[in-house]
Design a protein around this motif. Structure first.
Motif, PDB file in Angstrom:
ATOM      1  N   HIS A   9      37.107 -45.673  13.375  1.00 36.82           N
ATOM      2  CA  HIS A   9      38.114 -46.702  13.597  1.00 36.82           C
ATOM      3  C   HIS A   9      37.791 -47.472  14.870  1.00 36.82           C
ATOM      4  N   VAL A  10      38.076 -48.759  14.847  1.00 33.07           N
ATOM      5  CA  VAL A  10      38.153 -49.555  16.069  1.00 33.07           C
ATOM      6  C   VAL A  10      39.627 -49.858  16.284  1.00 33.07           C
ATOM      7  N   ALA A  11      40.169 -49.460  17.407  1.00 32.84           N
ATOM      8  CA  ALA A  11      41.594 -49.621  17.682  1.00 32.84           C
ATOM      9  C   ALA A  11      41.777 -50.477  18.929  1.00 32.84           C
ATOM     10  N   ALA A  12      42.852 -51.264  18.938  1.00 36.39           N
ATOM     11  CA  ALA A  12      43.164 -52.148  20.060  1.00 36.39           C
ATOM     12  C   ALA A  12      44.476 -51.719  20.695  1.00 36.39           C
ATOM     13  N   TYR A  13      44.444 -51.502  22.006  1.00 35.09           N
ATOM     14  CA  TYR A  13      45.611 -51.067  22.757  1.00 35.09           C
ATOM     15  C   TYR A  13      45.904 -52.079  23.861  1.00 35.09           C
ATOM     16  N   LEU A  14      47.173 -52.194  24.229  1.00 32.54           N
ATOM     17  CA  LEU A  14      47.520 -52.933  25.429  1.00 32.54           C
ATOM     18  C   LEU A  14      47.004 -52.176  26.644  1.00 32.54           C
ATOM     19  N   LYS A  22      45.723 -59.139  26.960  1.00 31.83           N
ATOM     20  CA  LYS A  22      44.526 -58.387  27.338  1.00 31.83           C
ATOM     21  C   LYS A  22      44.566 -57.023  26.655  1.00 31.83           C
ATOM     22  N   LEU A  23      43.619 -56.824  25.762  1.00 33.90           N
ATOM     23  CA  LEU A  23      43.585 -55.595  24.973  1.00 33.90           C
ATOM     24  C   LEU A  23      42.361 -54.768  25.320  1.00 33.90           C
ATOM     25  N   ARG A  24      42.516 -53.468  25.158  1.00 34.03           N
ATOM     26  CA  ARG A  24      41.398 -52.544  25.334  1.00 34.03           C
ATOM     27  C   ARG A  24      40.960 -52.065  23.949  1.00 34.03           C
ATOM     28  N   LEU A  25      39.680 -52.250  23.646  1.00 33.27           N
ATOM     29  CA  LEU A  25      39.142 -51.837  22.353  1.00 33.27           C
ATOM     30  C   LEU A  25      38.463 -50.483  22.479  1.00 33.27           C
ATOM     31  N   GLU A  26      38.673 -49.635  21.498  1.00 33.36           N
ATOM     32  CA  GLU A  26      38.050 -48.318  21.487  1.00 33.36           C
ATOM     33  C   GLU A  26      37.524 -48.011  20.095  1.00 33.36           C
ATOM     34  N   ALA A  27      36.302 -47.536  20.043  1.00 34.64           N
ATOM     35  CA  ALA A  27      35.705 -47.106  18.770  1.00 34.64           C
ATOM     36  C   ALA A  27      35.751 -45.587  18.714  1.00 34.64           C
ATOM     37  N   SER A  28      36.281 -45.071  17.627  1.00 38.30           N
ATOM     38  CA  SER A  28      36.414 -43.624  17.465  1.00 38.30           C
ATOM     39  C   SER A  28      35.688 -43.180  16.208  1.00 38.30           C
ATOM     40  N   THR A  29      34.880 -42.162  16.347  1.00 40.72           N
ATOM     41  CA  THR A  29      34.239 -41.549  15.178  1.00 40.72           C
ATOM     42  C   THR A  29      34.631 -40.085  15.103  1.00 40.72           C
ATOM     43  N   GLY A  30      35.834 -39.781  15.563  1.00 44.24           N
ATOM     44  CA  GLY A  30      36.298 -38.402  15.538  1.00 44.24           C
ATOM     45  C   GLY A  30      36.584 -37.915  14.143  1.00 44.24           C
ATOM     46  N   ALA A  31      36.848 -38.857  13.213  1.00 37.65           N
ATOM     47  CA  ALA A  31      37.122 -38.456  11.830  1.00 37.65           C
ATOM     48  C   ALA A  31      35.836 -38.409  11.046  1.00 37.65           C
ATOM     49  N   ALA A  40      58.644 -46.080  18.569  1.00 40.98           N
ATOM     50  CA  ALA A  40      59.251 -47.363  18.197  1.00 40.98           C
ATOM     51  C   ALA A  40      60.128 -47.900  19.318  1.00 40.98           C
ATOM     52  N   ARG A  41      60.846 -47.029  19.992  1.00 43.33           N
ATOM     53  CA  ARG A  41      61.712 -47.474  21.087  1.00 43.33           C
ATOM     54  C   ARG A  41      60.897 -47.919  22.294  1.00 43.33           C
ATOM     55  N   ALA A  42      59.693 -47.370  22.446  1.00 41.98           N
ATOM     56  CA  ALA A  42      58.866 -47.713  23.610  1.00 41.98           C
ATOM     57  C   ALA A  42      58.030 -48.973  23.399  1.00 41.98           C
ATOM     58  N   ALA A  43      58.053 -49.549  22.187  1.00 41.86           N
ATOM     59  CA  ALA A  43      57.235 -50.727  21.904  1.00 41.86           C
ATOM     60  C   ALA A  43      57.692 -51.913  22.744  1.00 41.86           C
ATOM     61  N   ARG A  72      49.696 -43.201  22.651  1.00 44.59           N
ATOM     62  CA  ARG A  72      49.389 -44.624  22.670  1.00 44.59           C
ATOM     63  C   ARG A  72      49.484 -45.178  21.248  1.00 44.59           C
ATOM     64  N   THR A  73      49.995 -46.382  21.140  1.00 44.49           N
ATOM     65  CA  THR A  73      50.205 -46.997  19.827  1.00 44.49           C
ATOM     66  C   THR A  73      49.306 -48.214  19.691  1.00 44.49           C
ATOM     67  N   PRO A  74      48.302 -48.175  18.821  1.00 39.33           N
ATOM     68  CA  PRO A  74      47.429 -49.340  18.651  1.00 39.33           C
ATOM     69  C   PRO A  74      48.196 -50.520  18.050  1.00 39.33           C
ATOM     70  N   LEU A  75      47.843 -51.718  18.487  1.00 40.67           N
ATOM     71  CA  LEU A  75      48.404 -52.913  17.875  1.00 40.67           C
ATOM     72  C   LEU A  75      47.766 -53.159  16.511  1.00 40.67           C
ATOM     73  N   PHE A  76      46.509 -52.818  16.382  1.00 41.95           N
ATOM     74  CA  PHE A  76      45.837 -52.907  15.086  1.00 41.95           C
ATOM     75  C   PHE A  76      44.648 -51.967  15.076  1.00 41.95           C
TER      76      PHE A  76
END
Length: 583
Positions: A404-409, A351-360, A287-290, A418-422
């Motif tokens: 999940h599809v996650a969006a990161y800065l 500018k966001l980086r999108l990542e798809a994860s199927t680790g779960a 939270a402090r690093a956001a 890393r904290t996804p924005l959504f």
């Protein structure tokens, strides 16, 4: 000390839940710190929503008045005329047919979005079948729904369990804890926390403390932790919002690992425990690093309207899981109430980086790579935009699958964690090939489905997904105890959860469910139950040994090999037993 508000804390004269919930969150017991709450320095405000005339059930009017009082306090805090209440806990919930809708959800969402209140709520005690989460806590993305976790030390300390009497002790979600996802694709359970506690009860109970369990206990545990988080951020002067706190909590939450005694993994763990158990130290650092300019910004996620228009994708009907598809996802930044157009100008284009994860992934799947994919980059302006997600579930094996599809800065690459924005959760349920060739009974066809034998151990939830065949309108379920390889049936009764659900559009999943808690005893005749079904839909049949029931062979001198848990075939409840319900 900082303000912390816990709702509800007082129900009615003959109910002890409110006091117990308040004590978990914020009791102050300096004479015995072991009985202090999670945030003993917090101040508590109590609002009553339970109506004694209806068995302490909440009413819509009472909830609306309570939410209005929170909004009033927030407004007074903003003008300096009073103190804002920072955290709300709601240990109540009900099944709904349409998630994230209705006047009460609008009011609760307004508290979060317009007044900066962190709203925490119980996920519900309607499990163990999927899509059993309750409203409003686990059906609205603005609220934080909390599932109930039972650790190995809790089993030993709270319930006096031992390997000699219960069999191997493992960490698990409480069997009754509601599971996601919501019918609109929302993950449902956001976080998990301990779902049992020894805490204070009113004096008229004739006791100082009492052990209770339920997601009503998990929610104030998480709320107390969040109160500590808010207090720490205030003391350091770090900016925060309900959105930045939620992102930090979900990014740093931890799933129990096998070495700690946990038995669930993959999709099962995510749908039961959400992003995992709350980790306050990691959440505080995250939270402090956001980035300060993004702290007050929420991101609204909507999938294609033809797929429900919800915050995630849920492919449950068999026809929807047989082919690949491209899904459009729209993301829109939501700025705080009262923001001027300059807020959108300052936001610019991120500018966001999108990542798809199927680790779960479900551990039953044979080949799961490549079923979820997305482009690598997204330029997101203040007015929002859409992007495409490719989903190909056709090659997935039977069972539940979660991605999940996650969006990161872009600059998040160097940060840990890393904290996804959504995030965009994607859940796929694939049917099991269990149906046999139809035979004739009376005037119609009869299909048999063998779902066993199943070996049930503590913490293990068996799910079978059945595609309802054409012409079928009724499912008859049979549950019986089978001997092990030595012919031994054991001696003690076992408490089994039998839960069958077929989710239909615009209906609460509980409307057409079959839900029993069954005492199963050796050499008893099989028992029957039935529920109505619709052809072409997916029926989930869920069987689990109760969290408090001993595994087969527990305490035996010579436990047969492979007999950890009770083997069953089919699903037929043997006896309905009145039990004390979780809270």
């Amino acid at each position: 000390p900082d303000r912390f508000w816990c709702l509800p804390l007082v129900l009615w004269r003959w109910h002890r839940l409110g006091t117990h919930v308040a004590a978990i969150a914020a009791s102050h017991r300096p004479e015995d710190p072991r009985l202090s709450g999670i945030a003993p320095g917090a101040q508590v405000v109590s609002l009553k929503i339970g109506d004694a005339r209806f068995g302490s059930a909440e009413t819509g009017q009472a909830l609306a008045r309570a939410f209005a009082q929170v909004a009033r306090a927030a407004a007074e805090g903003a003008t300096g005329d009073g103190e804002k209440w920072d955290v709300v806990n709601l240990s109540y919930g009900d099944a709904v047919g349409v998630p994230n809708s209705g006047r009460l959800v609008e009011l609760a969402t307004s508290l979060v979005r317009d007044h900066g209140v962190v709203f925490v709520s119980s996920a519900g005690n309607s499990g163990p079948a999927l899509s059993s989460v309750t409203a409003p806590g686990s059906t609205s993305p603005a609220l934080i729904g909390v599932g109930a976790y039972l650790s190995k030390p809790m089993k030993e300390a709270l319930y006096s369990m031992s390997p000699e009497s219960m069999g191997p002790l493992t960490g698990q979600a409480y069997t009754f804890s509601s599971r996601g996802p919501c019918p609109d694709g929302h993950l449902g359970v956001s976080l998990a926390a301990p779902g049992g506690a020894l805490a204070s009860v009113p004096g008229w109970c004739g006791a100082a403390e009492q052990v209770m369990h339920g997601t009503s206990m998990a929610s104030p545990n998480a709320a107390g932790g969040i109160a500590c988080l808010v207090s720490g951020l205030k003391q350091t002067g770090a900016p925060y919002s309900p959105w930045s706190l939620r992102r930090a909590l979900e990014a740093t939450a931890a799933h129990p690992h096998a070495e700690s005694g946990a038995v669930a993994s993959g999709a099962e763990s995510f749908l039961s425990l959400g992003h995992g158990l709350v980790q306050l130290s990691g959440a505080f650092d995250a939270a402090r690093a956001a980035p300060p300019e993004l702290v007050p910004v929420d991101f609204k996620v909507e999938v294609s309207p033809d797929l429900g228009g919800g915050p995630g994708l849920y492919l449950r009907d068999p026809a929807s899981t047989r082919q690949a598809r491209v899904v459009q996802v729209t993301v829109t930044p939501i700025f705080p109430k009262g923001s001027t157009p300059q807020a959108g100008v300052d936001f610019g284009t991120r500018k966001l980086r999108l990542e798809a994860s199927t680790g779960a992934e479900s551990t039953r799947a044979e080949s799961t790579r490549g079923w979820l994919s997305v482009g690598r980059h997204l330029a997101l302006p203040a007015k929002g935009r859409s992007f495409a997600v490719s989903v190909d579930p056709s090659g997935l094996g039977p069972g539940a699958h979660l991605g999940h599809v996650a969006a990161y800065l872009d600059e998040d690459e160097a940060r840990s964690p890393r904290t996804p924005l959504f995030r965009v959760p994607v859940t796929v349920l694939k049917p099991h090939p269990t149906l046999t060739e139809p035979t004739t009974r009376g005037s119609g066809p009869l299909f048999d489905a063998s779902l066993g034998p199943l070996e049930l151990g503590c913490g293990v939830v068996h799910r079978r997904f059945i595609e309802v065949p054409a012409g079928a309108s009724l499912a008859e379920l049979t549950l019986s105890l089978l001997p092990d390889e030595t012919g031994d049936l054991g001696h003690a009764a076992r408490l089994i959860h039998l839960h069958a659900v077929a989710v239909r559009p615009h209906e609460a999943p509980s409307d057409g469910e079959l839900k029993r808690r069954v005492w199963l005893r050796p050499e008893e005749a099989p028992f029957e139950a039935a529920l109505s079904v619709e052809e072409g839909t997916l029926l989930e049949v869920c069987v689990a040994l109760d969290w408090g029931s001993p595994a087969l062979g527990a305490g035996a001198a010579d436990e047969p090999e492979g007999a950890e848990g009770a083997p069953f075939v089919g699903e037929r409840p043997a006896r309905k037993q009145p039990l004390q319900q979780p809270l």
